[in-house]
Design an enzyme around this catalytic site. Sequence first.
Site, PDB file in Angstrom:
ATOM      1  N   ASP A   1      53.052 -43.989 -53.827  1.00  0.00           N
ATOM      2  CA  ASP A   1      52.137 -43.401 -54.802  1.00  0.00           C
ATOM      3  C   ASP A   1      52.234 -44.239 -56.082  1.00  0.00           C
ATOM      4  OD1 ASP A   1      50.285 -41.817 -56.087  1.00  0.00           O
ATOM      5  OD2 ASP A   1      51.246 -39.912 -55.615  1.00  0.00           O
TER       6      ASP A   1
HETATM    7  C1  BGC Z   1      48.228 -39.441 -57.229  1.00  0.00           C
HETATM    8  C2  BGC Z   1      47.639 -39.845 -55.895  1.00  0.00           C
HETATM    9  C3  BGC Z   1      46.493 -40.785 -56.108  1.00  0.00           C
HETATM   10  C4  BGC Z   1      46.962 -41.988 -56.906  1.00  0.00           C
HETATM   11  C5  BGC Z   1      45.874 -43.022 -57.170  1.00  0.00           C
HETATM   12  C6  BGC Z   1      48.515 -40.631 -58.106  1.00  0.00           C
HETATM   13  O1  BGC Z   1      48.880 -40.232 -59.384  1.00  0.00           O
HETATM   14  O2  BGC Z   1      49.400 -38.683 -57.008  1.00  0.00           O
HETATM   15  O3  BGC Z   1      47.231 -38.701 -55.206  1.00  0.00           O
HETATM   16  O4  BGC Z   1      45.952 -41.173 -54.881  1.00  0.00           O
HETATM   17  O5  BGC Z   1      47.434 -41.518 -58.158  1.00  0.00           O
HETATM   18  O6  BGC Z   1      44.919 -42.559 -58.011  1.00  0.00           O
END
Ligand code: BGC
Length: 752
Positions: free
Chosen positions: A274
Amino acid sequence: MPSLPAQGLSTQKAPPAPPAAAIAFANKLLAKMTLEEKVGQMSQVAMNSDGGTGVEQQIAEGKVGSLLFVTDPVELNRLQKIAVEQSRLHIPLIVGFDVIHGFRTIFPVPLAMASSWNPALIERAQSLAAREARAVGVDWAFAPMVDIARDPRWGRIMEGAGEDPFLGSKIAAAQVRGFQGTDLASNDSIIACVKHFGGYGAAVGGRDYDSSDISDNQLYNVYLPAYHAAVDAGAGSVMSAYMDLNSVPATGNKFLLTDTLRTQWKFPGFVVSDWDSIKSLTTHGFSSDDEDAAVRAVNAGVDMEMTSHTYRDHLAQAVREHKVSLTTIDNATRRILIAKYDLGLFKNPYVDVDRSRTVIGSPEIRTEARHTATQTAILLKNDNNLLPLKKDVRTLALIGPMIDSKPDTLGSWSLAGDVKSTVTLLDGLQHALPSTTKLLSTKGVEIERVQPSIFDSQFPSPKPQLTTEAERKKEFDHAIDLVRSSDVAVLALGEAQNMNGERASRSTLVLPGEQEKLLEAAVATGKPIVLLLMTGRPLNITWASQHVPAILNIWYPGSEGGNAVADLLFGEANPGGKLTVSWPVDVGQVPIFYARQLTQIPDHPETRYWDGTSAPLYPFGFGLSYSTFSITGLTLDKPDVVAGASLTASVDVENTSDREGSDIIQLYTHQRAGSASRPVRELKGFQRIVLKAHEHRRVQILLDTKDLAFWSPQTKTQAIEPGSFDLWMGDSSEATLHQQFRVSSNTHAANR
Ligand code: BGC
């Protein structure tokens, strides 16, 4: 760490392995790559953060394998051209984005889509989202989010399918099929990314990013099945989660990413971290520095790093120092190259910008978005059939802080959504009402988060305009005057879109700001009031449930939201959605879910607190319709079934009203005795049906006994345990029609 289940009975098929041609292609390329180029493929750059600075040169040097947060097709072609023409090995970029509930055309938020209980509808919605995204060159969705969530304080409950592992698994698989279609290389498909692996939804206290402490029992029986179902449906990628699972951060968690995902589930795709979650391994007090974080993440099983650049800066050296094996790097790179090959990017790296204009927001997609929003709304209350409203109403008041807010109609995670073309509630009612009806509208109150949202700069909700107490009072009184002058008033209340989603957890579930006061004042006028809820989580509407005659939960209905809501309010469409989360009376009841254990004094589960009920306000699976249904005559085709075989349960369903409508027939089971006590009820089958006025149908639901298998904390295996079971069918988790059946062993060996 949890112990791994022994290989027992598997209820799922292994995911398809990549075709030999893709593996051969990737291996040939791999043989030509330097270590730095391999690490480059494992690095993703976020274009909306400082990582985007100087990205052209990094791409040309083969140091970037993927981008996120670029959605303009011209810009994507430009960047792709650098990768394809200037990098030594001409490897195209894979472009990821949060295609969560639509891309430019926004569909209802995921919790809403789940409320349709209609996997085919959800699959279709995600296939249209994929079509729009692919048209601009986004070929990878950071979805579906399949985290089971049982605590509405957690803001991200909105992004998932709710509390139930069986329903969650069906919806997870449907989304994967929708995004990926049958051929990833087609114009209409993108790679799905199952997130956030694993157990993010169990954040302690519902506080986003907080750790999850999950027993083996809960992990295998509640939290993991939906990820597993998505993997088995062929999802091309998985995203590791932010939080600690039982004290080991998910992004450095070998038990999750290797032992479970690769060894047990045979996942062939690639794993992405993530956002910054590799660098954060140090913040968690797990790794000692960036290099250690990179080493731990890659050795645990993370193939690509999102945003932070510990891989880019440290991985090659770590290989030279034998902290990471070259085989680990090769395996990760191969998986990423195979994904690019499957997407057809080596053959067709660019998009046709003209075509993207015709695909985006096409009438077909808009129509489907409107239809979907009518299928996902849930009618919670409708005393004396106040709804649907008569179209010839003389004066209608529409009141609420978000009635004309486009971002709030779309909901959170609509970052590329076409805000301008969004149909608000006000727009929708204006279009739908005849010129003879007077439509009065005003906000009444304004709402705002106490702390700013991380998305405020990218996707803001309108800022409050009323700055003084006097202005606020005047607006409040004006709204109540409008209610008084109307024949019926529709109050649209709830949360602004940035009040749920990521970093949007809450310590209460009350209607933010002065909304409850506005509602109470509106009800006090004596006029008929319809409450529309715009929300991504259950809110405390206990007072409303006692005093407001009609409550329709529209969630965040998306680009065509206003039109869909008008369809529902005036009966062009008939609500049929049902809750996929138990709706609490008060925040003190959470976490709350229907599949609780039988306990001491099981007969009065609602009396667990002395100061209030422990029953939900609205149970899982509940939702009304403008039609009425009778469900009778539950029969089973056999009283005994052999483990591994199926039985069929049937009921007579009759639409007892003069209006066509849909109902969702649900089948629940309970295992009476076994090596562990099992939840009081568990969903094991469902079917959404449409019946014409007074139509009758015998509805059959197949119960596959493989779905009765569970992981036992005593035997540490996944097995169907022979014995007696209860079965209920009806249209909510409180279904009363009951039968019982026996499952007999297919061998003489006892399972316990
Ligand atoms: C979130 C993810 C997301 C990623 C990209 C993160 O902060 O937890 O769910 O896909 O950002 O935007």
